[in-house]
Design a protein around this motif. Structure first.
Motif, short mmCIF file in Angstrom:
data_model
loop_
_atom_site.label_atom_id
_atom_site.label_comp_id
_atom_site.label_asym_id
_atom_site.label_seq_id
_atom_site.Cartn_x
_atom_site.Cartn_y
_atom_site.Cartn_z
N ASN A 69 10.59 2.44 5.17
CA ASN A 69 10.04 1.33 4.57
C ASN A 69 8.77 1.10 4.91
O ASN A 69 8.13 1.40 6.06
CB ASN A 69 10.95 -0.07 5.23
N GLY A 70 7.87 0.92 3.82
CA GLY A 70 6.47 0.68 3.78
C GLY A 70 5.97 -0.90 3.82
O GLY A 70 7.13 -1.56 3.23
N SER A 71 4.85 -1.02 3.94
CA SER A 71 4.23 -2.43 3.57
C SER A 71 2.75 -2.43 3.14
O SER A 71 2.00 -1.36 3.37
CB SER A 71 4.17 -3.10 4.99
N PHE A 79 -1.30 0.66 5.03
CA PHE A 79 -1.95 1.87 4.30
C PHE A 79 -2.99 2.43 5.48
O PHE A 79 -3.17 3.58 5.67
CB PHE A 79 -2.32 1.82 3.08
N GLY A 80 -3.87 1.51 5.94
CA GLY A 80 -4.75 1.92 7.07
C GLY A 80 -4.36 2.51 8.18
O GLY A 80 -4.81 3.35 8.78
N ASN A 97 -3.08 7.42 11.13
CA ASN A 97 -2.41 8.40 12.15
C ASN A 97 -2.27 9.76 11.37
O ASN A 97 -1.26 10.36 11.58
CB ASN A 97 -1.17 7.67 12.21
N GLY A 98 -3.22 10.07 10.41
CA GLY A 98 -3.34 11.33 10.16
C GLY A 98 -2.58 11.65 8.56
O GLY A 98 -2.57 12.72 8.18
N LEU A 99 -2.03 10.47 7.85
CA LEU A 99 -1.42 10.82 6.84
C LEU A 99 -2.54 10.86 5.69
O LEU A 99 -3.50 9.89 5.66
CB LEU A 99 -0.42 9.68 6.53
N ASN A 142 -16.84 0.18 5.81
CA ASN A 142 -16.52 0.83 7.23
C ASN A 142 -15.24 1.62 7.19
O ASN A 142 -14.68 2.18 8.34
CB ASN A 142 -16.41 -0.09 8.22
N GLY A 143 -14.63 1.85 6.01
CA GLY A 143 -13.55 3.06 5.85
C GLY A 143 -12.29 2.22 6.41
O GLY A 143 -11.40 2.94 7.12
N ILE A 144 -12.14 1.04 6.34
CA ILE A 144 -11.03 0.51 7.07
C ILE A 144 -10.11 -0.08 5.66
O ILE A 144 -10.64 -0.78 4.95
CB ILE A 144 -11.37 -0.74 7.80
N PHE A 145 -8.89 0.44 5.71
CA PHE A 145 -7.97 -0.12 4.57
C PHE A 145 -7.43 -1.37 4.59
O PHE A 145 -6.89 -1.70 5.76
CB PHE A 145 -6.96 0.87 4.32
N PRO A 146 -7.80 -2.31 3.50
CA PRO A 146 -7.32 -3.71 3.56
C PRO A 146 -5.90 -3.81 3.25
O PRO A 146 -5.24 -2.69 2.70
CB PRO A 146 -8.29 -4.09 2.58
#
Length: 474
Positions: free
Chosen positions: A306-308, A312-313, A318-320, A384-388
């Motif tokens: 299950n994803g949300s 995604f960040g 975690n390397g995906l 800053n490369g942070i996924f929203p």
């Protein structure tokens, strides 16, 4: 503490409006329940004072305590503190003390304990969708309807973000954030199994057939994570929805009826059990933690989970590789539907503080949720490369403008999942232990009878929770 007021239905099966989809989901649980009793024409208990007047008459300094101080390692710490300074400069008669939440077993217990002891904050940003109804009944959230009606930006919040906090036509929370869930899969593992990486299972049958292709026990690889630990009902309820049911029903008078033994719930638990014992396409330790489930995804052991829209960040951190992930609505069950779940949190205001502090708190939380502040937050994340979070509570913010590093198919998947989404089942906070026990027994005892498990769970929940709850209704 049981509500002393009428509750109505809190469960929605909402198709989000097109406007919401285009503006809120392009990149990035009406709810009714209980409200403090009031006489017609009188001000309801815990209702916000009329908005519009000064909250610092005669230059009086109003002091607030807000539990929103960033952690030392928060990558957005500097920006948040800049927001704090800007609010202070614009509101010299309001002094805000920003604190981190006190330590405790979990955030909900800490908040309730602090409020009971008279030590709660003036405003709190993490009143989660499933719990806000209970908190309203316990007198822990101010009725902010009058503030809301006078709020210039009230039409800029998507309708689904207001549902869980709208109780008997009154509003008790300002949307802070929300998310939508869906099926997340590893495209590389699909390719390795000879499957189309862009085509997830569309229904329960395909979940089984494709799941068997994705399971390689010699390499400790399996198809799908199940949640069997103490949050087991969180994911299990999705299967009940797919089967065409829910775990509770609520009538117009607020009376709760348990539906653990309904055909849809029985079918869902039998399917859940079969995934483990018959088809053998899930993890061997079905009671492992949520984090262990995620670790299996990160390390290539789990093909689907299950994803949300808000995670995604974390997946990338975690390397995906996001280009190797897919996101889509859940496979449909016997009902022909596969609803997603919407969740999130609200800003709430302490109903036990003074009128001046409540007015000042409203000014603060609307500042934090303003278009300017939220857009700058998105821009900072992008820079800053942070996924929203791919889902915004505001219509006038388009997260797709800040997600150039997020593959377009993921954004499209979130949009599609948001097209059929609903809140978690009513009274979830109180009924979780009963549902979890049945799910765990089904997953750990191959010889168990799911209908018998659900009958026992319903009988216990009826006696220990629902009878008293319904008796307390006015």
């Amino acid at each position: 503490m049981l509500h002393n007021v009428a509750r109505k239905k809190m469960i929605c099966s909402a198709a989000l409006t097109m406007a919401m989809l285009l503006s809120a989901c392009s990149s990035g649980g009406g709810t009714t329940g209980s409200t403090p009793a009031s006489q017609e024409g009188n001000t309801p208990v815990n209702q916000a004072p009329p908005a519009g007047g000064s909250n610092q008459e005669n230059g009086k300094l109003v002091e607030l305590t807000i539990w929103d101080a960033p952690q030392p390692d928060d990558p957005i710490k500097a920006l948040r503190e800049q927001f704090f300074q800007e609010f202070d400069a614009a509101n010299p008669n309001i002094k805000v003390t920003h604190e981190q939440m006190p330590q405790g077993t979990n955030d909900r217990e800490v908040f309730v304990t602090a409020m009971a002891g008279g030590n709660g904050p003036d405003a709190y940003h993490a009143a989660h969708f499933p719990i806000i109804g209970d908190w309203v009944g316990q007198g822990l959230a101010l009725d902010i309807t009058d503030f809301w009606n006078a709020y210039a930006d009230k039409d800029q919040f998507i309708a689904s973000s207001l549902q869980a906090a709208t109780i008997d036509g009154r509003l008790y929370g300002l949307p802070n954030d929300m998310y939508v869930t869906g099926l997340l899969w590893n495209k590389k593992l699909f390719e390795k199994a000879g499957l189309d990486p862009n085509k997830p299972p569309a229904n329960w049958d395909e979940m089984v057939t494709m799941g068997k292709q994705l399971t390689d026990q010699t390499n400790k690889q399996y198809a799908l994570t199940l949640l069997g630990m103490e949050w087991a009902d969180w994911w299990f309820e999705y299967y009940v929805w797919q089967a065409g049911g829910d775990l509770t029903e609520v009538d117009d008078n607020g009376k709760v009826t348990l539906t653990f033994t309904n055909d849809a719930t029985v079918k869902a638990l039998q399917y859940y059990k079969d995934l483990k014992w018959t088809h053998k396409i899930v993890q061997s330790n079905v009671l492992q933690s949520y984090q262990d489930n995620m670790n299996d995804l990160y390390q290539g052991r789990a093909a689907m989970t299950n994803g949300s829209s808000s995670s995604f960040g974390g997946y990338a951190a975690n390397g995906l590789d996001l280009n190797h992930l897919g996101f889509a609505p859940y496979p449909v069950g016997p009902s022909g539907k596969g609803p997603s779940q919407i969740g999130g949190a609200y800003w709430i205001i302490n109903p036990k503080t003074s009128k001046e502090r409540q007015e000042a708190a409203w000014k603060y939380i609307t500042f934090m949720m303003s278009k300017d502040v939220q857009e700058r937050l998105y821009q900072f994340q992008s820079d800053n490369g942070i996924f929203p979070n791919l889902l915004s509570v505001r219509k006038d913010i388009d997260p797709s403008q800040y997600t150039e590093n997020v593959p377009a198919d993921l954004v499209a998947g979130v949009k599609k999942a948001a097209g059929d989404a609903r809140l978690e089942y009513f009274l979830k906070e109180r009924l979780t232990p009963y549902v979890v026990k049945a799910v765990q027994q089904a997953l750990t005892d191959e010889k168990s009878d799911v209908k018998d498990l659900l009958e026992k769970a319903q009988a216990a929940a009826q006696k220990e929770v629902v009878d008293a709850y319904n008796a307390a209704l006015k």
